[in-house]
Write a protein that holds these residues in place. Structure first.
Motif, PDB file in Angstrom:
ATOM      1  N   GLN A  30      -6.663  61.324  74.914  1.00 39.15           N
ATOM      2  CA  GLN A  30      -6.077  62.409  75.702  1.00 39.15           C
ATOM      3  C   GLN A  30      -5.244  61.785  76.828  1.00 39.15           C
ATOM      4  O   GLN A  30      -5.709  61.619  77.962  1.00 39.15           O
ATOM      5  N   PRO A  31      -4.010  61.379  76.535  1.00 35.70           N
ATOM      6  CA  PRO A  31      -3.190  60.699  77.548  1.00 35.70           C
ATOM      7  C   PRO A  31      -2.937  61.548  78.788  1.00 35.70           C
ATOM      8  O   PRO A  31      -2.818  61.011  79.892  1.00 35.70           O
ATOM      9  N   ASN A  32      -2.859  62.873  78.608  1.00 33.56           N
ATOM     10  CA  ASN A  32      -2.643  63.726  79.785  1.00 33.56           C
ATOM     11  C   ASN A  32      -3.827  63.646  80.745  1.00 33.56           C
ATOM     12  O   ASN A  32      -3.663  63.612  81.968  1.00 33.56           O
ATOM     13  N   GLU A  33      -5.038  63.627  80.177  1.00 28.62           N
ATOM     14  CA  GLU A  33      -6.244  63.517  81.005  1.00 28.62           C
ATOM     15  C   GLU A  33      -6.277  62.162  81.721  1.00 28.62           C
ATOM     16  O   GLU A  33      -6.622  62.070  82.907  1.00 28.62           O
ATOM     17  N   MET A  35      -3.747  60.356  82.542  1.00 26.57           N
ATOM     18  CA  MET A  35      -2.718  60.374  83.585  1.00 26.57           C
ATOM     19  C   MET A  35      -3.226  61.081  84.837  1.00 26.57           C
ATOM     20  O   MET A  35      -3.021  60.597  85.962  1.00 26.57           O
ATOM     21  N   ILE A  36      -3.912  62.190  84.658  1.00 25.94           N
ATOM     22  CA  ILE A  36      -4.432  62.936  85.807  1.00 25.94           C
ATOM     23  C   ILE A  36      -5.490  62.118  86.545  1.00 25.94           C
ATOM     24  O   ILE A  36      -5.441  61.965  87.772  1.00 25.94           O
ATOM     25  N   ALA A 179      -9.303  67.173  86.018  1.00 28.78           N
ATOM     26  CA  ALA A 179      -8.669  67.176  84.699  1.00 28.78           C
ATOM     27  C   ALA A 179      -9.313  68.220  83.794  1.00 28.78           C
ATOM     28  O   ALA A 179      -8.622  68.914  83.026  1.00 28.78           O
ATOM     29  N   GLY A 183      -7.670  71.532  82.147  1.00 31.48           N
ATOM     30  CA  GLY A 183      -7.768  71.755  80.706  1.00 31.48           C
ATOM     31  C   GLY A 183      -8.270  73.153  80.386  1.00 31.48           C
ATOM     32  O   GLY A 183      -7.794  73.797  79.436  1.00 31.48           O
ATOM     33  N   THR A 186      -5.487  75.591  80.870  1.00 31.31           N
ATOM     34  CA  THR A 186      -4.609  75.595  79.697  1.00 31.31           C
ATOM     35  C   THR A 186      -5.250  76.367  78.551  1.00 31.31           C
ATOM     36  O   THR A 186      -4.569  77.118  77.826  1.00 31.31           O
ATOM     37  N   HIS A 201      -8.009  72.279  73.085  1.00 30.67           N
ATOM     38  CA  HIS A 201      -7.875  72.289  74.544  1.00 30.67           C
ATOM     39  C   HIS A 201      -9.241  72.159  75.236  1.00 30.67           C
ATOM     40  O   HIS A 201      -9.375  71.469  76.244  1.00 30.67           O
ATOM     41  N   GLY A 204     -10.278  68.606  74.925  1.00 28.73           N
ATOM     42  CA  GLY A 204      -9.541  67.782  75.889  1.00 28.73           C
ATOM     43  C   GLY A 204     -10.090  67.916  77.292  1.00 28.73           C
ATOM     44  O   GLY A 204     -10.183  66.939  78.038  1.00 28.73           O
TER      45      GLY A 204
END
Length: 289
Positions: A30-33, A35-36, A179, A183, A186, A201, A204
């Motif tokens: 989960q690259p978005n997680e 990043m956060i 994060a 999620g 979202t 989602h 994630g």
């Protein structure tokens, strides 16, 4: 090196246990997680600390992979240097030492130990203490109090990068929750849509909490603890110098003063008495030749 090995063990066991329970590795990507959590932690670290502490933390992390700063032979050299200084004081007098402590780089006493001469903080501590003995006319009790304050200040400054990393580790579970909450936000926006996407989602969001806790207790926290332990271990050299100088000021002969200092070192790095005696015999043989 143990930091790297420990991190690999953590990663192998956590991921291995997950796979054995029929988990899917791609579900954890989960690259978005990341990043956060990672970006938030780095930003908080930069906001909370000065540039000196940030540079010190990076330097200390790199030093963990190089092994201990002072090895047994370095402590042998340190004890021998102190022995030579005390012997010089006994023969030439305390005032004769002034030229050596004002310019250690040009001193025949200090130049006999080129490895130690590169340790500028340690040499500066030794020369500052000797300067007090030469010009301060201080008794052992007064000097001990002053050295305690000096060592406490040095230890506090040296520990600052490690403590900053530990505090950042403590913040990682919080960023994991951030994060996860994002999620869930979202997920809520997808209600009424494709149920498979809703499941992705939610997964994630849970991974965000998992990553925050794992990074805290499995990687960054142990890294900060290792940095702190190294600072304490490196501080033994300064404690060794303090004990030797106080013993000399109290009137003990050079060999006894150095023996007091040797006892302050950690057992796994402390040179034994025979190591020191052999070093002195070798130095005398070299001098006579």
């Amino acid at each position: 090196m143990l930091v790297l090995i420990g991190s690999l063990v953590v990663l192998s066991c956590v991921m291995g246990g997950y796979l054995l329970s029929h988990g899917q590795l791609l579900a954890l990507w989960q690259p978005n997680e990341l990043m956060i959590i990672g970006g938030g932690a780095v930003g908080a670290f930069l906001s909370a600390n000065s540039s000196k502490i940030v540079k010190g933390a990076l330097s200390n992390i790199a030093a963990l992979f190089k092994g201990p700063k002072y090895r047994k032979q370095d402590y042998v050299d340190l004890l021998a240097l102190l022995y030579d200084i005390f012997g010089f004081i006994r023969k030439q007098g305390l005032m004769s030492l002034e030229a050596h402590i004002e310019d250690p780089q040009a001193s025949s006493i200090f130049n006999a130990y080129p490895r130690l001469l590169k340790e500028h903080e340690l040499i500066e501590f030794i020369t500052d203490c000797l300067r007090l003995m030469v010009g301060g006319n201080m008794n052992p009790h007064e000097l001990e109090q002053l050295l305690e304050v000096e060592l406490e200040s040095h230890q506090h400054e040296a520990e600052a990068p490690a403590l900053a990393v530990v505090k950042t580790a403590d913040a990682l579970p919080g960023f994991g929750i951030v994060a996860a909450v994002l999620g869930i936000v979202t997920t809520m926006s997808q209600l009424g849509g494709d149920t498979s996407q809703i499941g992705e989602h939610i997964a994630g969001a849970l991974v965000g909490t998992f990553l925050g806790i794992l990074l805290c207790y499995g990687f960054v926290g142990p890294l900060g603890a290792a940095m702190e332990n190294r600072v304490h271990e490196d501080g033994k050299a300064f404690e060794c110098v303090k004990v030797a100088l106080l013993a000399s000021l109290r009137g003990y002969n050079p060999k006894v003063s150095v023996e007091f200092a040797r006892k302050t070192l950690s057992p796994h790095t402390r040179p034994n008495f025979q190591d020191f005696e052999e070093h002195l015999k070798g130095a005398r043989a070299g001098a006579s030749a």
